[in-house]
Each structure stands twice: as structure tokens, then as C-alpha cells.
Design a protein around this motif. Structure first.
Motif, mmCIF file in Angstrom:
data_model
loop_
_atom_site.group_PDB
_atom_site.id
_atom_site.type_symbol
_atom_site.label_atom_id
_atom_site.label_comp_id
_atom_site.label_asym_id
_atom_site.label_seq_id
_atom_site.Cartn_x
_atom_site.Cartn_y
_atom_site.Cartn_z
ATOM 1 N N PHE A 276 49.096 104.161 33.004
ATOM 2 C CA PHE A 276 47.813 104.980 33.212
ATOM 3 C C PHE A 276 46.853 105.005 32.426
ATOM 4 N N LYS A 277 47.371 104.611 30.759
ATOM 5 C CA LYS A 277 46.293 104.240 29.855
ATOM 6 C C LYS A 277 45.207 103.011 30.311
ATOM 7 N N ARG A 278 45.890 101.995 31.135
ATOM 8 C CA ARG A 278 45.120 100.635 31.231
ATOM 9 C C ARG A 278 43.993 101.309 32.378
ATOM 10 N N ILE A 279 44.598 102.120 33.384
ATOM 11 C CA ILE A 279 43.239 102.829 34.234
ATOM 12 C C ILE A 279 42.187 103.454 33.616
ATOM 13 N N ASP B 295 41.231 102.902 30.492
ATOM 14 C CA ASP B 295 40.624 102.182 29.819
ATOM 15 C C ASP B 295 39.777 100.980 30.307
ATOM 16 N N LEU B 296 40.122 100.605 31.682
ATOM 17 C CA LEU B 296 39.172 99.747 32.314
ATOM 18 C C LEU B 296 38.252 100.489 33.370
ATOM 19 N N TYR B 297 38.563 101.609 33.745
ATOM 20 C CA TYR B 297 37.504 102.303 34.807
ATOM 21 C C TYR B 297 36.877 103.569 34.219
ATOM 22 N N GLY B 298 37.469 104.197 33.048
ATOM 23 C CA GLY B 298 37.133 105.566 32.413
ATOM 24 C C GLY B 298 37.749 106.846 32.723
ATOM 25 N N GLY C 215 40.191 111.471 38.659
ATOM 26 C CA GLY C 215 40.358 111.354 39.908
ATOM 27 C C GLY C 215 41.645 110.913 40.574
ATOM 28 N N VAL C 216 42.160 109.672 39.782
ATOM 29 C CA VAL C 216 43.642 109.252 39.989
ATOM 30 C C VAL C 216 44.759 110.389 40.045
ATOM 31 N N ARG D 156 52.932 104.759 46.520
ATOM 32 C CA ARG D 156 52.781 103.075 46.411
ATOM 33 C C ARG D 156 52.296 102.512 47.699
ATOM 34 N N SER D 157 52.512 103.236 48.868
ATOM 35 C CA SER D 157 52.158 102.579 50.284
ATOM 36 C C SER D 157 50.501 102.522 50.298
ATOM 37 N N THR D 158 49.746 103.295 49.722
ATOM 38 C CA THR D 158 48.343 103.340 50.249
ATOM 39 C C THR D 158 47.733 103.077 48.746
ATOM 40 N N PRO D 159 46.615 102.132 48.794
ATOM 41 C CA PRO D 159 45.866 102.021 47.530
ATOM 42 C C PRO D 159 44.986 103.198 47.349
ATOM 43 N N MET D 160 44.722 103.194 46.103
ATOM 44 C CA MET D 160 43.595 104.348 45.977
ATOM 45 C C MET D 160 42.181 103.835 45.736
ATOM 46 N N ASP D 161 41.213 104.403 45.978
ATOM 47 C CA ASP D 161 39.838 103.934 46.037
ATOM 48 C C ASP D 161 39.562 103.454 44.584
ATOM 49 N N GLY D 162 39.004 102.059 44.358
ATOM 50 C CA GLY D 162 38.328 101.917 43.255
ATOM 51 C C GLY D 162 39.371 101.536 42.173
#
Length: 801
Positions: A680-683, A685-688, A694-695, A745-751
Motif C-alpha cells: 500500500f505504501k507503494r500506491i 508513493d506512486l499515485y499520491g 480512494g483505494v 483481486r479479480s477486478t482491477p481498480m481504476d488508475g
């Protein structure tokens, strides 16, 4: 002098001897003349207003369309700068940038320039990147895609973002089509935005096929080492003119304007867009210039049938209404004149009869006088039509102190009344009847709402003192029903009024005191035979129960009908207990009101025993709905996570303690599922952190949809979550965890793409406490992370892997 010697004039200037037919005809002709003048003025005003409304609609439509054209240039300019300032752009980056720009645009395309010696290497490179064969194609004579012929230069479609579900033909060579090629050459020479000639778009519905290409060059920015070079590619906006123009405008059946767009640079002057609504029969027309890239388009606007229907002229209505009004007015004047002429003849006949009756009345007056003087407790006064007293009985002499000789034939009845009262009553009657009523007749006129009923007046005695009397006035009629005078009967009510005013003052004081008390004040009795009754209820009760206080004094059961069904018996029981023990009554309960709905009420009262049996309460009730709502909101805030909306750690701990007590006392199962978001920290760092929040929200939404109604979903903190599963063993909890894991894990999240989590499952054992259960669930999460994340670890059934 005979009556016909002085003839009044109707309306001040028409002699009553004039012919009624002639007067009606003149009035009708004058009315028609005025009607034609008003209709002509209304028609001219309509034309001016229609032109002004049309110009306003034209200016608004032109501004909207030009904004849309400018918006297309700005969006394509943004895509152009995206390429100009980037060394190399992948397909994913192109899609991510171009997809939000698809507003009233059919497609966005990136087409690089490829020369003859670069073609083979270019096709091989694209094939490797796509993982699929790629080649540059063109359309043959039958309209099929075939490999492009050898030429010095190609401009193939490499990237495309479109609204067409079939996508765009990648590899299609735009240089192979003359119309598209001419547009690209203009862009290459001017290094500016250019627009193609009107064309039929490929792969678009027929109704939307007519459109243009908006092309922008992509070049390397000028540097100190050299000037800006020729474009190495083009970004293209594929624009359907109907989609660009008609989207968001009124439907044809409701549009006020008929619109046409023509390309002025096109030799054939082809129509790019034309609305399908019906043209109105009007000379109004307007033309505006729309610019897109290097092209100028002519926008022609004319009013539609809808505009004509909405802005119709009122001249016909004025003529119709004016003619009808003139006819009605002339007919009314004819009837009035005819009736007046007949009435004057009737007056002459009646005058002779009245003189004869006057002699008879004088003979009967003596007998009536004797009868009236016998009533000494009431004042009986008769007047003529002018209001002058002609009968004054002994009761009137005793009540007012005047003698008969002073009053009869000399004094009007108004002199006995208080002048301000007469003036106020006359003003009220004048408003009621719509005509002037003199103060001298105010006491004798019946208002209609209280006809033939006694009215209270203030009279003035001979010594100047005043008294209050009830007066009943009625008309005196002769044998033929003609009005000859008035009869007034007075009854002295001065002492009665003083007693009534004293009682009213006490009631006003009580009402004023109760008005400053919040809620409502009441006196309530419970009789020996279970009779419920309100002796007194202040105006505040109306706000509490939405029932008039007067109705409660008649029927106390209406209050209990307002009380919520779940609270009714409790309230009744508390009242009976207070009556039995003579203890202070205090209760909080809900009521269902017709207008304000569900409200919370608090009531308090002190009882006392009545001498004849039964109990009397003195108390008050108040609305505590706001206090209850604040308490509920504070409780909700204390147990809810503000970001995700699910329960927080505090609620989880309270609920877990409750469930532990339950299973220890009544046995049964209990399990927990703990999980932690992977990387989650990578999310963040990468996207703000905004995307990270939102995730978390989307994860909670998905998990909540798959949980059972009995499960408790909580956020422990950060990216760590817990699911409490009452009446659930380890195998059932593990199965639920697998379902949650798979759903996440079956459906990706937008962005951000696919988001996974590591799950740990633990079920309660009879020899451990809360800390032991949570420690085993946390160990399961740790084991899942150590094993590579994105998995479920915990207790399983024998034989499962």
C-alpha cells in the motif's frame, strides 16, 4: 312638482328617455374601434419582441458552438504539446491522456511519418511492441485494407482512442487518401492546426458520418543547437459534425432554431450539419462565422415552428376578446336602461300608495306606543328611513335619561352612539359591500355574516356617562313588504361585560405565562373508572402533538394515538404507577406526528389525589428530538471510520468483548478475519495519498458487498482491516476469507490496477482470551506476507491445502 319634471341622466350624460337600442349600438361601435387600435399596437409590439427574442437565441447558439469549436482546438493542442514535450510515448500513456479528451470528439489518432527506407524496421518494431503482426495498409478500389504500395512517405495510424466499439484500423496510411493527404501537406507547410474538407468518416453511423479531421503537427522543440524541424508525426481529432454540434442542444421537437453549417472554403458548398426540425414561415434569418483551425464555416440560423408557436401574436385574441367585451357591455347597458325606465314608472305608482299608508300608520302609532312603554327593562327605539327617532319607549327613557319629547322627530339614532364606534363600523361595512356606508346608518345595516344577531355598542346617557348594550336592529316593513324604517332593541350589559373582562384578563395572564415556558403545560386527570381527561392544555401542546388544545379537553385519547405503538403501553403503565404511588411522573417517549413525523418527547408531572377519587397531575411536556439526534450522531461518530465509513477499532473491540461474553456463556462459534493491503505504501508513493484513500474506499465497498449481514467489518488503522464473524467456525471463516480475497483481486481498480491483500484467519478456542485470538489472526497475516503476499493463511479443514 311631478316626478317626470326632473329626470336624472344615466352615467351623467345619457338621458333616460334615449332609446336603449341606440345607446347599446353606439357603445358597441366605440368598443370595436378601440379594439382594432389595441390589436394593431399589439401586433407591432409582437414583431419587435419576436426579433429581439430571435437575436438573443442566435447569439446564445453561436456562442455555444464557437466555444465547442475552440474547445476542440484546445484539446488537440493539449495532445500536441504532450507529444512535443515527450521523447517517446507508449500506447498506455497515449490512451491515458487521450481518453479523458473524448468529449464530443469521435476519436484521437497518433500517426508518425515513416519514410520508404524506414518502413520495414518500423513494422518490425511495432510488431514486437504489440506482440501481434503489424503492417502499413491502405484501401483498395473495393474498400478493403491491403498492404500499402511503395511510396516515399507513409503516415500510418499507430495509436487510436475512439468511441467506436470496433476501434480504429491501426496501420491505415493516411497519406494514401488524397483528401487526407492534402490536409497533412498543409499542416506540414504551415506547422499549424489545419482542418480537412468535409468527408464521410469511416466506421461511423450514417447519421454521424459527415465530419472533418482536425490535424496538428508534432515537432521537436527548437533548441540552441538548431531550429525547429519538420513534423515527425501528426495528432488528429476525428470530429463528427453532428456529434459536435447537436450534443446537449434541445431535441428537434423543442428547438426554437433551424440551424445549418456550411464550409465556406469548400467549392461545392456542402452542408456539414443541418437540424431536422420544421422551418417556420418567418423572414427572420441570421448568419454567423464559426472558425475551426484554418477553416471558416457559415452558421445560418432561422426560427423553427416551435419558435413560431411559443411567440405567437396576441392580436387575434385581443380582437376576439375586445369584440366579446364590447358586445357584453352594450347588452348590459341596454338591460340597465330598460330596467331603470321600468323602475321609475313603478316608483310613481308606489309613491301614491305610500302616502295612503302613512295615514294608516299614524292611527296605529298610538296603540304601538302603549305596548312599547310596557317593556321597562329594555330600550325600544324606532326610526324612519333617515334614522330620525320616531318611537322612544319608557325603557329607553329609564336607561338613557332622555325624555320622549326631546327625542321623537328631532334626534337621529346616531346621537345616542359613540362616534368612533360608528365610523369604524361604517368603514368595515363599506369594505364588505363595496360601496360607501354612512356612519349614521352603521348600526342599522346588517353585514350578512351576523345578520339578525345582537351586536354590542357603547351608548351615551344624557349626563354624559356611557353604558354597554346589546343591540338588535331590524327593518320595519309595510303590508306590501316595503321598507319604511328601522326598529332597535337595546339591553344593558355593562355589569355582565365587566365580569367577562375580569375573567378574560385572568385567562390572558395565564396564557402569557405559559407562552414563555418551553413545551406545553397541562392539567391531566385519571378518574376512578379509567377516564383520561385534560382539564387544561396551553398553546405549546399544539406544537408537541399537532393537536388543538381545545380538542384535547374533549378527548384525551388523541394524545395516546400520537404516541409510538412501541411506547404506548409503557407510558400508560408509568401514569398508572404514578397515580398508585403518588410519585413524580417522568417519561421519555416517541410520537408520530402527521406533519413533522417521528419526534422524541419528555414529560414530567406532579400528582395529587382528588377528594372525589382519581388523580390530578400538574406538569409539562417538551420536545427533545434535537437532543436525541445529537446523542445519536455523537455515538455514530465515535464508532465510525471517517474515511471509509465502516466501523473503527473502538467499535470492533467493544463488539469483540460482547461476542466473547456470548460464546463463553451460551457456547457457539466465533472467528475473525484479518487482512492487510499488499504494497500500500507503494500506491501512495506512486499515485499520491488521494488515490490511496480512494483505494481504501473502493476496497471497503467491495468487501462490504460480499459480507454477510451478521458480520462486522472494521478498519483497525492504516491499511489493516478486520472482519468479526459471529456464530462461525474456522472452516466457514476460511471459506469466507477465500471469497473476499478472490473478489478483491479479480477486478482491477481504476488508475492503479490490481490491488491484493494478505489474509489471516483464526477461530476462538475455549481456553484463550481476546489477545490470543487476535495474535493468531495477526500471525496468519504475517505468514501470508512471508509466503509471498496475495494469499489466505489460517485454520483449514483436514485435507485442504
Amino acid at each position: 312638482m311631478p316626478l317626470h319634471a326632473v329626470r336624472p341622466k344615466i352615467l351623467g350624460f345619457i338621458s333616460e328617455q334615449a332609446s336603449a337600442w341606440l345607446v347599446a349600438l353606439v357603445v358597441f361601435l366605440v368598443g370595436m374601434g378601440l379594439t382594432f387600435i389595441v390589436a394593431w399596437a399589439a401586433s407591432d409590439l409582437y414583431q419587435q419582441q419576436a426579433r429581439q427574442r430571435f437575436q438573443l437565441l442566435v447569439n446564445e447558439r453561436y456562442s455555444r458552438l464557437q466555444e465547442r469549436f475552440d474547445d476542440q482546438e484546445q484539446r488537440l493542442g493539449g495532445l500536441q504539446r504532450f507529444f512535443d514535450n515527450s521523447h517517446k510515448i507508449s500506447r498506455k500513456e497515449f490512451d491515458g491522456f487521450a481518453q479523458p479528451l473524448l468529449l464530443r470528439t469521435w476519436a484521437y489518432v497518433w500517426a508518425p511519418r515513416v519514410f520508404r527506407d524506414q518502413r520495414k524496421a518500423f513494422e518490425q518494431q511495432v510488431s514486437r511492441e504489440r506482440g501481434l503482426p503489424f503492417a502499413i495498409h491502405e484501401l483498395d478500389e473495393t474498400g478493403k485494407l491491403v498492404p500499402a504500395a511503395e511510396r516515399d512517405e507513409y503516415v500510418p495510424v499507430l495509436y487510436s482512442q475512439t468511441q467506436n466499439i470496433l476501434g480504429s484500423p491501426l496501420g491505415f496510411d493516411l497519406w494514401a487518401q488524397p483528401l487526407r493527404r492534402s490536409t497533412l501537406e498543409r499542416v506540414q507547410k504551415s506547422v499549424k492546426l489545419a482542418v480537412s474538407q468535409p468527408m464521410q468518416l469511416v466506421g461511423v453511423e450514417p447519421a454521424y458520418a459527415m465530419g472533418v479531421l482536425l490535424v496538428a503537427p508534432v515537432s521537436r522543440a527548437a533548441t540552441a543547437q538548431g531550429p525547429q524541424k519538420e513534423p515527425y508525426g501528426y495528432v488528429i481529432a476525428v470530429i463528427s459534425m453532428r456529434q459536435l454540434v447537436a450534443d446537449g442542444l434541445p431535441k428537434p421537437g423543442r428547438d426554437n432554431l433551424v440551424m445549418q453549417i456550411v464550409d465556406t472554403s469548400d467549392t461545392q458548398q456542402r452542408v456539414l450539419y443541418e437540424s431536422g426540425n420544421t422551418l417556420a414561415q418567418s423572414s427572420l434569418e441570421a448568419t454567423r462565422r464559426l472558425t475551426l483551425g484554418d477553416h471558416v464555416y457559415a452558421l445560418k440560423l432561422r426560427p423553427s415552428r416551435v419558435f413560431e408557436q411559443v411567440n405567437h401574436s396576441s392580436a387575434v385574441s385581443i380582437l376576439s376578446m375586445g369584440s366579446l367585451l364590447s358586445l357584453l357591455l352594450s347588452a348590459l347597458l341596454y338591460v340597465v336602461m330598460s330596467q331603470r325606465q321600468r323602475a321609475l314608472k313603478l316608483v310613481e305608482q308606489r309613491t301614491g300608495q305610500l302616502r295612503q299608508r302613512e295615514q294608516e300608520l299614524r292611527a296605529a302609532h298610538g296603540q304601538l306606543r302603549s305596548v312599547l312603554n310596557a317593556a321597562t327593562q329594555v330600550a325600544i327605539i324606532a326610526t324612519d328611513l333617515r334614522g330620525v327617532i320616531n318611537t322612544f319607549n319608557a325603557g329607553a327613557e329609564q336607561m338613557l335619561g332622555f325624555e320622549v319629547e326631546q327625542m321623537q322627530g328631532h334626534v337621529p339614532l346616531e346621537n345616542l352612539h359613540l362616534a368612533p364606534e360608528l365610523e369604524a363600523r361604517a368603514a368595515q361595512l363599506s369594505r364588505t359591500f363595496g360601496k360607501h356606508i354612512a356612519p349614521s346608518h352603521a348600526m342599522l345595516v346588517e353585514s350578512g355574516d351576523n345578520a339578525h344577531e345582537a351586536r354590542e355598542w357603547t351608548l351615551v346617557r344624557k349626563d354624559g356617562s356611557r353604558l354597554t348594550a346589546n343591540m338588535l336592529a331590524t327593518a320595519l316593513l309595510d303590508d306590501h313588504g316595503l321598507w319604511v324604517g328601522y326598529l332597535a332593541i337595546y339591553l344593558d350589559v355593562t355589569e355582565q361585560k365587566r365580569a367577562y373582562e375580569a375573567l378574560a384578563a385572568r385567562d390572558r395572564l395565564l396564557k402569557k405565562l405559559s407562552a414563555h415556558v418551553p413545551g406545553g403545560i397541562f392539567q391531566f386527570t385519571l378518574g376512578p373508572h379509567d377516564n383520561w381527561r385534560f382539564i387544561y392544555a396551553s398553546d405549546g401542546i399544539r406544537d408537541i402533538y399537532e393537536i388543538e388544545p381545545g380538542l384535547l379537553q374533549q378527548d384525551a385519547q388523541q394524545v395516546f394515538e400520537r404516541i409510538h405503538p412501541q411506547d404506548t403501553e409503557r407510558v400508560r403503565a408509568s401514569i398508572r404507577l404514578s397515580a398508585l404511588q403518588l410519585s413524580h411522573w417522568r417519561e421519555e417517549y416517541r410520537v408520530q406526528l402527521p406533519q413533522r413525523g417521528l419526534r422524541w418527547i419528555r414529560g414530567e408531572a406532579t400528582p395529587e389525589e382528588l377528594p372525589g377519587g382519581g388523580t390530578l397531575w400538574h406538569g409539562y411536556v417538551s420536545d427533545i428530538s434535537d437532543l436525541k439526534r445529537v446523542e445519536e450522531e455523537l455515538r455514530a461518530l465515535s464508532i465510525t471510520d471517517s474515511l471509509t465509513g465502516i466501523h473503527n477499532r473502538r467499535y470492533f473491540q467493544d463488539r469483540l468483548r460482547t461476542e466473547m461474553i456470548r460464546v463463553k456463556r451460551a457456547s457457539g462459534g466465533l472467528a475473525v478475519i484479518m487482512f492487510d493491503i499488499d504494497h500500500f505504501k507503494r500506491i501512495n508513493d506512486l499515485y499520491g495519498h488521494g488515490v490511496g484513500d480512494g483505494v481504501l474506499q473502493e476496497l471497503c465497498r467491495r468487501i462490504s458487498q460480499r459480507l454477510r449481514r451478521s458480520d462486522v467489518f472494521c478498519r483497525l488503522g492504516g491499511e489493516e482491516f478486520m472482519v468479526l464473524c459471529p456464530n462461525t467456525d474456522g472452516a466457514q471463516a476460511f471459506s469466507l476469507a477465500l471469497e473476499l480475497w478472490q473478489g478483491l483481486r479479480s477486478t482491477p481498480m481504476d488508475g492503479v490496477g490490481t490491488v491484493t491483500a494478505s489474509f489471516g484467519v483464526a477461530s476462538w478456542r475455549g481456553d484463550e482470551g481476546i489477545d490470543g485470538l487476535l495474535l493468531r489472526a495477526d500471525s496468519g497475516v504475517y505468514a501470508a506476507k512471508q509466503a509471498g503476499r496475495d494469499r489466505v493463511e489460517g485454520e483449514r479443514l483436514p485435507g485442504t491445502s
